[in-house]
Motif scaffolding. Structure first.
Motif, mmCIF file in Angstrom:
data_model
loop_
_atom_site.group_PDB
_atom_site.id
_atom_site.type_symbol
_atom_site.label_atom_id
_atom_site.label_comp_id
_atom_site.label_asym_id
_atom_site.label_seq_id
_atom_site.Cartn_x
_atom_site.Cartn_y
_atom_site.Cartn_z
ATOM 1 N N LYS A 22 -4.290 6.981 -1.369
ATOM 2 C CA LYS A 22 -3.754 5.639 -1.090
ATOM 3 C C LYS A 22 -4.096 4.694 -2.239
ATOM 4 C CE LYS A 22 -3.870 5.292 4.011
ATOM 5 N NZ LYS A 22 -3.112 6.465 4.276
ATOM 6 N N TYR A 23 -3.162 3.805 -2.587
ATOM 7 C CA TYR A 23 -3.439 2.798 -3.616
ATOM 8 C C TYR A 23 -2.506 1.617 -3.439
ATOM 9 C CZ TYR A 23 0.710 4.558 -6.079
ATOM 10 O OH TYR A 23 1.986 4.908 -6.406
ATOM 11 N N LYS A 49 -2.000 5.153 -11.121
ATOM 12 C CA LYS A 49 -1.632 6.057 -10.019
ATOM 13 C C LYS A 49 -0.156 6.434 -10.085
ATOM 14 C CE LYS A 49 -5.575 5.752 -7.660
ATOM 15 N NZ LYS A 49 -6.591 5.570 -8.710
ATOM 16 N N LYS A 50 0.133 7.620 -9.607
ATOM 17 C CA LYS A 50 1.519 8.081 -9.505
ATOM 18 C C LYS A 50 1.828 8.384 -8.046
ATOM 19 C CE LYS A 50 4.005 9.386 -13.295
ATOM 20 N NZ LYS A 50 5.155 10.150 -13.665
ATOM 21 N N SER A 51 2.942 7.886 -7.580
ATOM 22 C CA SER A 51 3.258 8.095 -6.162
ATOM 23 C C SER A 51 3.885 9.460 -5.906
ATOM 24 C CB SER A 51 4.221 7.019 -5.684
ATOM 25 O OG SER A 51 5.487 7.199 -6.297
ATOM 26 N N SER A 52 4.652 9.957 -6.887
ATOM 27 C CA SER A 52 5.516 11.100 -6.605
ATOM 28 C C SER A 52 5.386 12.176 -7.666
ATOM 29 C CB SER A 52 6.980 10.657 -6.594
ATOM 30 O OG SER A 52 7.157 9.588 -5.706
ATOM 31 N N HIS A 53 5.662 13.398 -7.281
ATOM 32 C CA HIS A 53 5.804 14.452 -8.281
ATOM 33 C C HIS A 53 7.104 14.198 -9.052
ATOM 34 C CE1 HIS A 53 6.731 18.362 -10.008
ATOM 35 N NE2 HIS A 53 5.428 18.570 -9.981
ATOM 36 N N PRO A 54 7.118 14.448 -10.367
ATOM 37 C CA PRO A 54 8.358 14.165 -11.116
ATOM 38 C C PRO A 54 9.570 14.952 -10.609
ATOM 39 C CG PRO A 54 6.648 15.155 -12.545
ATOM 40 C CD PRO A 54 6.009 14.835 -11.233
ATOM 41 N N ASN A 55 9.352 16.066 -9.935
ATOM 42 C CA ASN A 55 10.480 16.814 -9.356
ATOM 43 C C ASN A 55 10.611 16.548 -7.854
ATOM 44 O OD1 ASN A 55 12.724 18.626 -9.605
ATOM 45 N ND2 ASN A 55 11.466 20.276 -8.727
ATOM 46 N N ALA A 56 10.073 15.428 -7.382
ATOM 47 C CA ALA A 56 10.245 15.059 -5.972
ATOM 48 C C ALA A 56 11.734 14.876 -5.699
ATOM 49 C CB ALA A 56 9.493 13.764 -5.681
ATOM 50 N N ARG A 57 12.153 15.220 -4.487
ATOM 51 C CA ARG A 57 13.595 15.243 -4.207
ATOM 52 C C ARG A 57 13.932 14.597 -2.874
ATOM 53 N NH1 ARG A 57 17.085 18.174 -8.130
ATOM 54 N NH2 ARG A 57 15.544 18.847 -9.654
ATOM 55 N N PHE A 58 15.130 14.016 -2.817
ATOM 56 C CA PHE A 58 15.715 13.636 -1.532
ATOM 57 C C PHE A 58 16.766 14.665 -1.174
ATOM 58 C CE2 PHE A 58 17.808 11.077 -4.904
ATOM 59 C CZ PHE A 58 19.108 11.549 -4.812
ATOM 60 N N GLU A 68 0.848 -1.198 0.000
ATOM 61 C CA GLU A 68 0.000 0.000 0.000
ATOM 62 C C GLU A 68 0.881 1.246 0.000
ATOM 63 O OE1 GLU A 68 -3.994 0.855 2.159
ATOM 64 O OE2 GLU A 68 -2.398 1.784 3.342
ATOM 65 N N ILE A 69 0.578 2.130 -0.944
ATOM 66 C CA ILE A 69 1.352 3.362 -1.102
ATOM 67 C C ILE A 69 0.438 4.549 -0.798
ATOM 68 C CG2 ILE A 69 2.691 4.772 -2.750
ATOM 69 C CD1 ILE A 69 3.915 2.045 -2.630
ATOM 70 N N THR A 70 0.970 5.515 -0.076
ATOM 71 C CA THR A 70 0.278 6.796 0.011
ATOM 72 C C THR A 70 1.025 7.752 -0.901
ATOM 73 O OG1 THR A 70 -0.194 6.318 2.308
ATOM 74 C CG2 THR A 70 -0.590 8.581 1.565
ATOM 75 N N GLY A 71 0.358 8.217 -1.926
ATOM 76 C CA GLY A 71 1.008 9.080 -2.905
ATOM 77 C C GLY A 71 1.255 10.481 -2.345
ATOM 78 N N TRP A 72 2.014 11.266 -3.082
ATOM 79 C CA TRP A 72 2.363 12.605 -2.584
ATOM 80 C C TRP A 72 1.142 13.509 -2.470
ATOM 81 C CZ3 TRP A 72 2.685 17.560 -5.066
ATOM 82 C CH2 TRP A 72 2.229 17.566 -6.388
ATOM 83 N N THR A 73 0.079 13.141 -3.206
ATOM 84 C CA THR A 73 -1.147 13.931 -3.097
ATOM 85 C C THR A 73 -2.029 13.443 -1.943
ATOM 86 O OG1 THR A 73 -2.207 12.408 -4.631
ATOM 87 C CG2 THR A 73 -1.255 14.408 -5.585
ATOM 88 N N GLY A 74 -1.581 12.372 -1.265
ATOM 89 C CA GLY A 74 -2.346 11.865 -0.124
ATOM 90 C C GLY A 74 -3.211 10.668 -0.470
#
Ligand code: GTP
Ligand code: SPV
Ligand code: MN
Length: 627
Positions: free
Chosen positions: A395-396, A403-412, A387-393
């Motif tokens: 769940k899927y 579904k997309k988990s992350s914004h393409p410019n998500a950063r560490f 189960e993933i909670t995406g960056w928009t909140g």
């Protein structure tokens, strides 16, 4: 806490200093801070010391406020989601302020709207500033962050102080720069520093709802640079290069201008070393536009045996030719990596993954049910059905392709010292000697895997004609091939014509040992849109060829666009590559390209385009006409 101290600010009264000792700061710092406190009217002031206890305290506060959440799968790692309107740098709202417009931007031809920097007059910007900054920190704490770009005390380093009302910025700056109260000692003798003011632009009580506990003010965002007085003012955005002002604002735009004045270079470049099977080590600097592969190249895991790669930096290089030895010495002014998360995995970039398993902040990525990070590219390393909670909140279940988990410019955001292959000289105050400079971009069509410049001026031309497919690191939406000379279009702090001339001028000093210059392209595709080159760890094969060229091995032959590898000279063992497609120079494409390049450079730079570059274009045209 012992007793609370107060600073008395004219027209404002007593403002509590909840941490640090204002009176002990250097007097020129006190004067500036007092002015900024008066302008921004925070309810408290916190002078950062960079300590672990301070980070723990700020982290705890952010977690309690819902801005950060721990990722319990790792040690001291946190996840953060932004307001979806604040996810990348904003080039269109980033300004350079100088008295004379053309100190900042070139004399572009009528009609060509300049994309190599945006200038505003001080009158115009004064209105924007007066409309934004007064009272902008009402109800918030003003943090004072003293930091060094580069090892503290190195003659190649520079000091900055960032004022911010964002605790997220405080934590990120601790990772990305060297934050320490030792900085004040270096400033005591009146030494100058870059003055950085940052505000989220949301005084309390907030006029509008705050989304995801991420205060920001997208309608009013501006990022303003005053290169003459070495100042930055940033309003309305909390994200990345907009708010971590040591990074693009200082280390590239302001430092670039200082470098121009002082005769050195501040570039959007990674720094790495490659040691070959004979044990010979060479340092390389490479410039690719945002989200085009610097972090990946800087820490690549070689796929061919016998090579060792070490990382010095992944985004910014400050370089100068040593007056005595003539070597080009480079330092990484940063202390951390603010890297693109999607696409990073144990296959493409294990060193990045291993760097960010402790003490890191993840922004706009997804989260797994067991408290780990998740983003596109980690599919194979994450059990199906997780189960993933995406960056928009949302769940899927992993596997749901809609579904997309992350914004393409998500950063560490992680400390460089944790990188398993960080070079033991990465903090060497004298820097490391650069033998080769690489430029590159995303070029799906026409551009071969690697080209070596005929000479320095031709190399500068290769850099000036750099283009790349747009990415998510900035606000551009549609995929298009954009000019990004030197990978510096968004980051140059002064007239781009002068910038190019500055590069050309290094040739005039016979003492300078000029590195060879190369252009690479990992992104050429076939008719099915599939990459012709495997990239990532296999890029070592190109680096190997480059290093052999640095050693003057006879493995290159001239072409219309530069020196190309002689067939068979690049190690392709174990790969199934269509070499001819990868290296082809389609004549029509290149003739169109050189015409378009001239038109663009002439339109953008007008008479500021150095004559030497016009000559290089002319020579390239002549070579192409003989194809
Ligand atoms: P900034 O931090 O924005 O300056 O980006 P960067 O230049 O450091 O780019 P990074 O290394 O983070 O790579 C960005 C994207 O390019 C990621 O999605 C990578 O997976 C992809 N990428 C990197 N190297 C290669 C490569 O050799 N081949 C291909 N096909 N993709 C790559
Ligand atoms: C870039 O866009 O080149 C980055 C990310 O490295 S940021 O720090 O946001 O500029
Ligand atoms: Mn970058």
């Amino acid at each position: 806490f012992s007793e609370v101290h107060y600073i008395t600010i004219e027209k404002l009264g007593n403002v509590p200093v909840t941490k640090g000792d204002f009176q002990s700061l250097p007097s020129h710092v006190q004067t500036w801070l007092a002015q900024m406190i008066q302008l921004c009217t925070p309810h408290a002031v916190h002078i950062c010391d960079g300590s672990v206890e301070e980070a723990e305290m700020v982290t705890k506060m952010l977690v309690e406020g819902g801005q950060l959440a721990p990722l319990p799968k790792y040690e001291n790692c946190y996840i953060c989601r932004t307001d979806p309107r604040d996810v990348a740098r904003v080039e269109s709202k980033t300004f350079l302020i100088t008295k004379d417009k053309h100190e900042s931007v070139p004399h572009s031809r009528d009609g060509a709207s300049c994309v190599l920097g945006l200038w505003k007059s001080s009158d115009e910007i004064k209105k924007d500033i007066d409309d934004r900054f007064p009272g902008c920190m009402r109800g918030r704490t003003l943090y004072v962050i003293p930091y060094s770009m580069g090892p503290i005390g190195s003659s190649l380093s520079k000091i900055g102080v960032e004022i911010t009302d964002s605790a997220y910025v405080v934590l990120s700056m601790r990772v990305m720069t060297r934050v320490s109260s030792d900085i004040w000692k270096h400033l005591r003798n009146g030494e100058e520093f870059v003055r950085c003011l940052h505000s989220l632009g949301v005084p309390l009580p907030a006029a509008q709802p705050i989304v995801n506990n991420w205060p920001c003010n997208p309608e009013k965002t501006i990022i303003v640079h005053f290169p003459d007085s070495r100042k930055v003012m940033s309003f309305g955005s909390g994200y990345g290069g907009n708010s971590l002002l040591g990074k693009k604002c200082f280390a590239l735009r302001i430092a670039g201008r200082i470098a121009y004045d002082e005769g050195w270079l501040a570039e959007h470049m990674l720094i790495m070393s490659v040691t070959n099977p004979q044990g010979e080590e060479k340092f390389i600097a490479a410039a690719f536009p945002s989200a085009c592969g610097k972090t990946n190249l800087a820490m690549l895991t070689p796929t061919i045996p016998g090579y060792t790669v070490r990382c010095v930096g992944d985004d910014i290089a400050w370089m100068r030719f040593d007056k005595e030895t003539g070597e080009l010495r480079a330092i990484n002014p940063e202390a951390g990596f603010f890297g693109v998360a999607p696409g990073t995995n144990m296959k493409t970039n294990p060193n990045a993954i291993l760097t960010c398993l402790q003490n890191s902040i993840f922004t706009n990525v997804g989260e797994t049910a067991d408290g780990g990070f998740y983003w596109e590219g980690l599919e194979e390393e994450t059990p199906a059905g997780t189960e993933i909670t995406g960056w928009t909140g949302e769940k899927y279940k992993l596997g749901d392709k809609t579904k997309k988990s992350s914004h393409p410019n998500a950063r560490f955001c992680c400390p460089a010292r944790q990188c398993p292959i960080i070079h033991d000289k990465w903090e060497n105050p004298a820097g490391v000697p650069i033998s080769a400079i690489i430029f590159g971009g995303r070029r799906p069509e026409g551009v071969p895997l690697v080209v070596e410049a005929f000479n320095w001026a031709h190399g500068v031309f290769l850099a000036a004609q750099l283009k790349s497919e747009s990415t998510a690191a900035a606000e551009h939406t549609a995929k298009q091939i954009m000019h990004d000379p030197f990978a510096m279009r968004p980051f140059v702090g002064y007239n781009f014509g002068k910038y190019i001339q500055h590069w050309l001028n290094f040739e005039k000093n016979p003492n300078n040992k000029l590195p060879k210059i190369f252009h690479v392209n990992w992104f050429r595709v076939d008719e099915n849109n599939k990459f012709l080159w495997p990239g990532y760890g296999d890029n070592i094969r190109v680096l190997d060829w480059i290093i052999r060229r640095v050693n003057n091995e006879d493995i290159a032959e001239p072409s219309a666009v530069g020196l190309l590898p002689k067939k068979g000279s690049l190690n392709l063992q174990g790969l199934n590559i269509n070499w001819d497609k990868l290296m082809a120079l389609p004549k029509d494409y290149w003739i169109g390209d050189v015409d378009e390049t001239l038109q663009w450079l002439d339109g953008q730079l007008g008479d500021d385009l150095p004559q030497a570059i016009r000559e290089e274009i002319q020579k390239q045209k002549e070579r192409l006409s003989k194809l």
